[in-house]
Design an enzyme around this catalytic site. Sequence first.
Site, short mmCIF file in Angstrom:
data_model
loop_
_atom_site.label_atom_id
_atom_site.label_comp_id
_atom_site.label_asym_id
_atom_site.label_seq_id
_atom_site.Cartn_x
_atom_site.Cartn_y
_atom_site.Cartn_z
N ARG A 1 -57.13 -2.36 -49.64
CA ARG A 1 -56.00 -3.09 -50.23
C ARG A 1 -55.09 -2.06 -50.88
O ARG A 1 -55.43 -0.88 -50.95
CB ARG A 1 -56.44 -4.20 -51.20
N GLY A 2 -53.93 -2.53 -51.35
CA GLY A 2 -52.94 -1.61 -51.91
C GLY A 2 -51.97 -1.20 -50.81
O GLY A 2 -52.38 -0.91 -49.68
N ARG B 1 -51.79 -9.63 -43.83
CA ARG B 1 -51.32 -9.85 -45.20
C ARG B 1 -49.79 -9.81 -45.19
O ARG B 1 -49.20 -8.96 -44.52
CB ARG B 1 -51.88 -8.80 -46.17
N GLN C 1 -58.58 -5.73 -60.04
CA GLN C 1 -58.35 -4.37 -59.51
C GLN C 1 -58.22 -3.34 -60.63
O GLN C 1 -58.56 -2.17 -60.43
CB GLN C 1 -57.07 -4.33 -58.64
N ASP D 1 -45.63 -3.47 -54.05
CA ASP D 1 -46.01 -3.82 -52.67
C ASP D 1 -44.78 -3.93 -51.79
O ASP D 1 -44.86 -3.74 -50.58
CB ASP D 1 -46.79 -5.14 -52.69
O1 MRU Z 1 -53.70 -7.45 -53.46
P1 MRU Z 1 -53.73 -5.96 -53.47
O2 MRU Z 1 -54.84 -5.36 -54.25
O3 MRU Z 1 -53.53 -5.34 -52.11
O4 MRU Z 1 -52.42 -5.71 -54.29
C1 MRU Z 1 -51.65 -4.64 -54.13
C2 MRU Z 1 -51.78 -3.80 -55.29
O5 MRU Z 1 -52.70 -3.02 -55.34
C3 MRU Z 1 -50.85 -3.88 -56.39
O6 MRU Z 1 -49.94 -4.87 -56.38
C4 MRU Z 1 -50.34 -2.50 -56.72
O7 MRU Z 1 -49.93 -2.52 -58.02
C5 MRU Z 1 -49.22 -2.06 -55.83
S1 MRU Z 1 -49.71 -1.55 -54.30
C6 MRU Z 1 -49.83 0.11 -54.54
#
Ligand code: MRU
Length: 355
Positions: free
Chosen positions: A51-52, A89, A193, A234
């Site tokens: 994720r991220g 996603r 997270q 994101d």
């Molecule tokens: O749902 P996730 O864990 O994929 O969410 C994304 C993130 O990790 C955050 O929103 C983050 O702050 C930005 S992505 C580097």
Amino acid sequence: MKVNGKDYRTVWMEGNTVCLIEQNLLPFEFKIFRAENYRDTCMVISTMIVRGAGAIGATAAYAMAQAFLEGDNDAGFIENARQEIENTRPTAQNLFYAVERVYRAGQLSTGQFSTEHAAKEAQQIADEDADACKKIGELGNELIKDGDKIETHCNAGWLAFVDYGSALSPVYAAHRSGKDVFVYADETRPRGQGARLTAWELKNENVPHVIIADNAGAHLMSQGKVDMMIVGSDRIAANGDVANKIGTLEKAIVAQHYGIPFYVAAPVSTIDFGCASGTDIPIEQRHQDEVLYQSGPNANGKLETILTSSPGSDALNPAFDVTPARLVTAIITEKGIFNPEDLAVLNTQNSTTMD
Ligand code: MRU
């Protein structure tokens, strides 16, 4: 980044297999997951084994490369795979950016496909992600003063990218350059997270930190205990509106109220110039069980999931929110630090950006 003294990236490719750090098990278990084909790799993204934004982007790039390898010059197969990867996603722009690049790279002008070009492009995307994040760290470090206390939300560390991270990269750079920095890691309900991943990273890097409940930030800011916020993103719209993990908007509003700088750190690949403003950014709605249940190790160290909410009640689980550009002090990218209203200049500089 190092784990137990060994260098790791969050995701990498070995032959035709995509290898990833299994993030759903962290910080309790450190395991490598191996996705043998593009469908496995899609599952890895949708179940958040990875994720991220940047890590999702690199993984999607590798998935697209796997699809070329498996597709055996079948245009229908490759097109189908592309759609499946894009459906994993909806919010992280890096996913769409990466898939588009590998998809294009794998098509030759002759109408044939090139698995070699596709694989090379995917690797290039992963390497660029790591390089961009390293640079974000160097530039962001200039904003951090010795003794600063920094709040961050969610995990925009190296686990959210191929390496280094976005929001945490300046923190790591500051810490390594000898500055005394301290991090408040918002726990980041519902998936935690911050409490699980950011805290694990910071501990590995020996950066002083505490986990705080998501609703503790305003109190700490009101007491003058937070010098700045740095978060990741994101997807960033062309006008500088920023989508990030749910709860970010509240922090930005409070930070402005108390005159605390609110920085967003993200590579240029996260900016979607095709999105005029934040209202165009698709917000992922995730399963209610993420809110209703929590998981962790039991007394025997085995991971268990338990109900932590009133039985029978439903939950609402929007995964992201949008912070308007006017609440963002600046956006730290690998190409420089920008006023959110000035991102257009990057559109012409970045020839691979989709529009
Ligand atoms: O749902 P996730 O864990 O994929 O969410 C994304 C993130 O990790 C955050 O929103 C983050 O702050 C930005 S992505 C580097």
